[in-house]
Design an enzyme around this catalytic site. Structure first.
Site, PDB file in Angstrom:
ATOM      1  N   ASP A 120      -1.145   1.540  -3.828  1.00  0.00           N
ATOM      2  CA  ASP A 120      -1.988   0.529  -4.476  1.00  0.00           C
ATOM      3  C   ASP A 120      -3.353   1.096  -4.862  1.00  0.00           C
ATOM      4  O   ASP A 120      -4.248   0.347  -5.277  1.00  0.00           O
ATOM      5  CB  ASP A 120      -2.135  -0.725  -3.599  1.00  0.00           C
ATOM      6  CG  ASP A 120      -2.917  -0.461  -2.335  1.00  0.00           C
ATOM      7  OD1 ASP A 120      -2.889   0.688  -1.845  1.00  0.00           O
ATOM      8  OD2 ASP A 120      -3.563  -1.397  -1.820  1.00  0.00           O
ATOM      9  N   SER A 144       0.812  -1.220   0.000  1.00  0.00           N
ATOM     10  CA  SER A 144       0.000   0.000   0.000  1.00  0.00           C
ATOM     11  C   SER A 144       0.846   1.272   0.000  1.00  0.00           C
ATOM     12  O   SER A 144       1.614   1.509  -0.921  1.00  0.00           O
ATOM     13  CB  SER A 144      -0.964  -0.045   1.181  1.00  0.00           C
ATOM     14  OG  SER A 144      -1.818   1.050   1.172  1.00  0.00           O
ATOM     15  N   ASP A 192      -2.589   6.533  -3.175  1.00  0.00           N
ATOM     16  CA  ASP A 192      -1.469   5.885  -2.491  1.00  0.00           C
ATOM     17  C   ASP A 192      -0.911   4.796  -3.418  1.00  0.00           C
ATOM     18  O   ASP A 192      -1.358   4.660  -4.566  1.00  0.00           O
ATOM     19  CB  ASP A 192      -1.912   5.322  -1.126  1.00  0.00           C
ATOM     20  CG  ASP A 192      -2.857   4.147  -1.263  1.00  0.00           C
ATOM     21  OD1 ASP A 192      -3.649   4.134  -2.227  1.00  0.00           O
ATOM     22  OD2 ASP A 192      -2.806   3.225  -0.422  1.00  0.00           O
ATOM     23  N   ASP A 209      -6.030   2.231  -3.442  1.00  0.00           N
ATOM     24  CA  ASP A 209      -7.353   2.019  -2.846  1.00  0.00           C
ATOM     25  C   ASP A 209      -7.805   3.300  -2.152  1.00  0.00           C
ATOM     26  O   ASP A 209      -8.943   3.415  -1.727  1.00  0.00           O
ATOM     27  CB  ASP A 209      -7.382   0.809  -1.884  1.00  0.00           C
ATOM     28  CG  ASP A 209      -6.333   0.884  -0.808  1.00  0.00           C
ATOM     29  OD1 ASP A 209      -5.463   1.775  -0.851  1.00  0.00           O
ATOM     30  OD2 ASP A 209      -6.375   0.032   0.105  1.00  0.00           O
TER      31      ASP A 209
HETATM   32 MG    MG Z   1      -3.570   1.391   0.047  1.00  0.00          MG
END
Ligand code: MG
Length: 446
Positions: A242, A97, A240, A244
């Protein structure tokens, strides 16, 4: 209930070849394959340097149990989750992440597209610790396939979840910073297809995150903020590592707290009678907006998978956290950076007002966030708190939430460090500071 030891709030995390070893990754792959006992498991990764190594290690583990692997590419975690949901197969995401570039991690996705719950994490860990792996006969070992349709599947699903025609006609100009992470292709592509003429920053995959720290905080977004200050764009967007999560910068270059963008999206998306879910750490601005809209607000423990599960159980439309992780239940029950971006564009197109104007409709609150070292057991700390502040109202959904006359303070032990986090919120900045100081002083004395 047992709590997982290897899996943290968002999967297993560590530094490759140190605490996150190849053996661990292969073992976890074997355990995940054994646990799901599925014919096929999808896998994807973000742009980190160790991504290939872990993807192959985890995949080998999975294939040894007899399951086939489908690699769908370098794409955001919610992109893999959507693929899992549509194909009704489990998935594995290789990502850390927003952590610094030297980290990586492994996250397991259920066949409904949600992150697996703690019960399932405990079961996977038990298989791993006791080495109770399924081992396929030589002719039943799984194979490795590619499916390059996953990226378009995700992009199209987002575009069809909003009023793309209205956005396309609105001449919204967007600057986007994907931070060299997993959304380097998907989010700029969505913006292009929505006729937003994006100017993209850091939209090259770079596992060293050379241009900025991966966490979308104001101090890491100075380039995007300066671009927004030129006045040439209607909105700035940042993800960020990744993707999400999604945060926004208004047309004047002001960073918008995740709480406020969530409240704005709730205000413009939910209808009377809808349900919204958020953790106890979120701003009261959200509860004010829900009351105004006639929507029900459910407060949960902190953690995106917990919010997502509560949304499924309560058929909620929207949910999310103060860090820019917003869940749009109509699309899928997970945090989704690109979907959040699309919802914001949807409301800009409909309201036809600058973002800074729209935010004036969201009540202002001040939140002070600090932390103190934890020298005694959390349970003891909790007891001492409740004994000391007897005149206050308490809520124990997660940690201890203490209500004062004009604000609240949430005190929670960190899951990874020996500290307790202290968040205080009030409409008055001085009150938020005062409350925070009062509890921090008490906790420091323990
Ligand atoms: Mg993330």
């Amino acid at each position: 209930m047992k709590t997982p030891q290897l899996f943290g709030t968002n999967g297993i995390r560590g530094v490759p070849n140190q605490d996150l070893t190849l053996d661990l990754a292969t073992g976890i792959g074997r355990a995940i394959g054994t646990f799901f006992n599925s014919e096929k498991i999808a896998i994807a990764k973000d742009t980190r340097i160790s991504g290939d190594m872990f993807m192959f290690a985890v995949s080998s583990g999975v294939m040894s149990t007899g399951a086939d692997i489908t690699y769908i590419g370098e794409l955001p975690t919610p992109g893999l989750q959507y693929y899992c949901k549509v194909n009704k197969i489990p998935g594995i995401m290789i990502t850390a992440s927003h952590n610094p570039p030297q980290y990586n991690g492994i996250k397991a996705i259920d066949s409904d597209g949600t992150e697996i719950d703690e019960d399932k994490e405990v079961k996977i860990e038990e298989i791993y610790i006791n080495k109770r792996y399924s081992t396929a006969e030589w002719d039943k070992i799984g194979n490795y396939n590619y499916d390059n349709t996953g990226i378009d599947l995700y992009i199209n699903s987002i575009i069809s979840s909003i009023d793309s025609e209205a956005i396309s006609k609105s001449n919204i100009r967007v600057a986007i910073d994907t931070g060299n992470g997993a959304s380097y292709y998907t989010s700029p592509e969505i913006l292009t297809r929505l006729n937003c003429h994006p100017v993209s920053l850091n939209a090259n995959p770079d596992g060293k995150f050379s241009s900025r720290n991966s966490e979308p905080k104001p101090e890491n977004l100075s380039d995007l903020i300066s671009i927004m200050k030129t006045g040439k764009f209607n909105i700035g967007v940042a993800h960020d590592g990744d993707a999400d999560r999604c945060v926004f910068i208004d047309e004047k270059g002001n960073f918008i707290d995740g709480d406020r963008s969530l409240a704005l999206i709730v205000k413009n998306t939910v209808k009377r009678g809808d349900t919204v879910v958020t953790p106890v750490s979120s701003s009261d601005a959200l509860s004010e907006i829900c009351t105004e809209k006639g929507a029900k607000l459910i407060l949960t423990r902190v953690g995106a998978p917990i919010v997502a599960r509560a949304m499924i159980d309560n058929k909620a439309t929207l949910g999310g956290e103060e860090n820019g992780g917003i869940i749009y239940g109509t699309h899928q029950y997970c945090r989704d950076g690109a979907m959040t971006m699309a919802l914001m564009l949807n409301l800009l197109a409909r309201e036809k007002k600058p973002l800074s104007e729209l935010l004036k409709g969201i009540p202002e609150y001040y939140m002070v966030k600090t932390s103190v070292p934890r020298n005694i057991e959390w349970e003891e700390m909790k007891e001492l708190l409740t004994k000391k502040f007897t005149e206050n109202m308490f809520d124990f959904t997660d940690g201890v939430k203490i209500y004062d006359k004009e604000g609240w303070t949430l005190i929670r032990p960190s899951g990874t460090e020996k500290i307790v986090r202290v968040f205080s919120e009030s409409k008055k900045e001085a009150v938020a500071r005062e409350c925070n100081k009062k509890y921090v002083t008490f906790l420091k004395e323990l």
